[in-house]
Design a protein around this motif. Sequence first.
Motif, PDB file in Angstrom:
ATOM      1  N   THR A 103       0.843  -1.193   0.000  1.00 48.48           N
ATOM      2  CA  THR A 103       0.000   0.000   0.000  1.00 48.48           C
ATOM      3  C   THR A 103       0.876   1.239   0.000  1.00 48.48           C
ATOM      4  O   THR A 103       1.857   1.320   0.742  1.00 48.48           O
ATOM      5  N   ASP A 104       0.531   2.185  -0.849  1.00 49.45           N
ATOM      6  CA  ASP A 104       1.231   3.459  -0.891  1.00 49.45           C
ATOM      7  C   ASP A 104       0.254   4.518  -1.387  1.00 49.45           C
ATOM      8  O   ASP A 104      -0.772   4.200  -2.001  1.00 49.45           O
ATOM      9  N   GLU A 105       0.579   5.756  -1.138  1.00 51.46           N
ATOM     10  CA  GLU A 105      -0.291   6.858  -1.527  1.00 51.46           C
ATOM     11  C   GLU A 105      -0.200   7.102  -3.026  1.00 51.46           C
ATOM     12  O   GLU A 105       0.877   7.077  -3.609  1.00 51.46           O
ATOM     13  N   GLU A 106      -1.359   7.329  -3.635  1.00 53.43           N
ATOM     14  CA  GLU A 106      -1.421   7.655  -5.059  1.00 53.43           C
ATOM     15  C   GLU A 106      -2.224   8.922  -5.261  1.00 53.43           C
ATOM     16  O   GLU A 106      -3.186   9.182  -4.549  1.00 53.43           O
ATOM     17  N   GLY A 107      -1.805   9.671  -6.256  1.00 52.59           N
ATOM     18  CA  GLY A 107      -2.551  10.829  -6.709  1.00 52.59           C
ATOM     19  C   GLY A 107      -2.766  10.690  -8.203  1.00 52.59           C
ATOM     20  O   GLY A 107      -2.336   9.706  -8.810  1.00 52.59           O
ATOM     21  N   ALA A 115      -4.888  12.740  -2.658  1.00 51.75           N
ATOM     22  CA  ALA A 115      -4.087  11.509  -2.715  1.00 51.75           C
ATOM     23  C   ALA A 115      -4.597  10.570  -1.637  1.00 51.75           C
ATOM     24  O   ALA A 115      -4.997  11.017  -0.557  1.00 51.75           O
ATOM     25  N   GLU A 116      -4.589   9.275  -1.943  1.00 51.48           N
ATOM     26  CA  GLU A 116      -5.114   8.273  -1.019  1.00 51.48           C
ATOM     27  C   GLU A 116      -4.248   7.021  -1.057  1.00 51.48           C
ATOM     28  O   GLU A 116      -3.649   6.709  -2.095  1.00 51.48           O
ATOM     29  N   PRO A 117      -4.183   6.284   0.063  1.00 48.07           N
ATOM     30  CA  PRO A 117      -3.436   5.020   0.066  1.00 48.07           C
ATOM     31  C   PRO A 117      -4.186   3.944  -0.719  1.00 48.07           C
ATOM     32  O   PRO A 117      -5.380   3.725  -0.501  1.00 48.07           O
ATOM     33  N   HIS A 150      -1.515   2.059 -12.317  1.00 47.26           N
ATOM     34  CA  HIS A 150      -2.356   3.259 -12.235  1.00 47.26           C
ATOM     35  C   HIS A 150      -2.744   3.730 -13.641  1.00 47.26           C
ATOM     36  O   HIS A 150      -3.915   4.004 -13.909  1.00 47.26           O
ATOM     37  N   TYR A 160      -8.034   5.502  -9.666  1.00 44.39           N
ATOM     38  CA  TYR A 160      -7.502   4.922  -8.431  1.00 44.39           C
ATOM     39  C   TYR A 160      -8.518   4.986  -7.294  1.00 44.39           C
ATOM     40  O   TYR A 160      -8.530   4.132  -6.403  1.00 44.39           O
ATOM     41  N   LYS A 168     -15.112   5.342   2.194  1.00 43.75           N
ATOM     42  CA  LYS A 168     -14.055   6.334   1.954  1.00 43.75           C
ATOM     43  C   LYS A 168     -14.392   7.178   0.726  1.00 43.75           C
ATOM     44  O   LYS A 168     -14.225   8.405   0.737  1.00 43.75           O
TER      45      LYS A 168
END
Length: 194
Positions: A103-107, A115-117, A150, A160, A168
């Motif tokens: 899991t990592d943050e994406e924009g 941006a969200e994980p 992505h 995403y 959420k």
Amino acid sequence: MQLPILSYGHSVLREQCHDIDSGYPELTKLIENMWETMYGANGCGLAAPQVNVPVRLFLVDSKTTYDKMDDRSREDYFAANDTGIIETFINAAIIDESEEVWTDEEGCLSIPALAEPITRPWSITMEYFNREFIRQTKTFYGTTARMIQHEYDHTERVLYLDHLKPLKRKLLQGKLEKISKGLVKAKYPMKFAK
């Protein structure tokens, strides 16, 4: 030429994208404009539907991200011997993915200021044509794989945000409506939903 990027809510982001062949009209110009648009927006990836062209084409630059990281971060975000890529993907398909996820943050350039994980497979194997229309089959890892997934999602009508839990997404609805109405300004040209 820098092209306007479609904002969240624009219908083309949800349109079915089509495969193209090497004779696609002005393909080289489209690819060059997409690179200029992506770099002009300080992005690391861009898909054709984001610039109002619903075809299966996207770009990824994970090399710039790699170059900006310190050694410790590279160990966490990139696989051994992976220094990133600068690549064009045409008619791409994911043919395998790892069971290992992270899991990592994406924009997203189409969804500015948010941006969200997001959880995705650590590695994927892709079949695609490169810019010269030469068929490729390659496996990608870590941040490179995340960026590819992505952008690939864009060619599958997926954003995403679709990977988030419904609650959420509901909590983000107010922010997303502001983006779609052009009330959130980006530092690059955008085209908003009508």
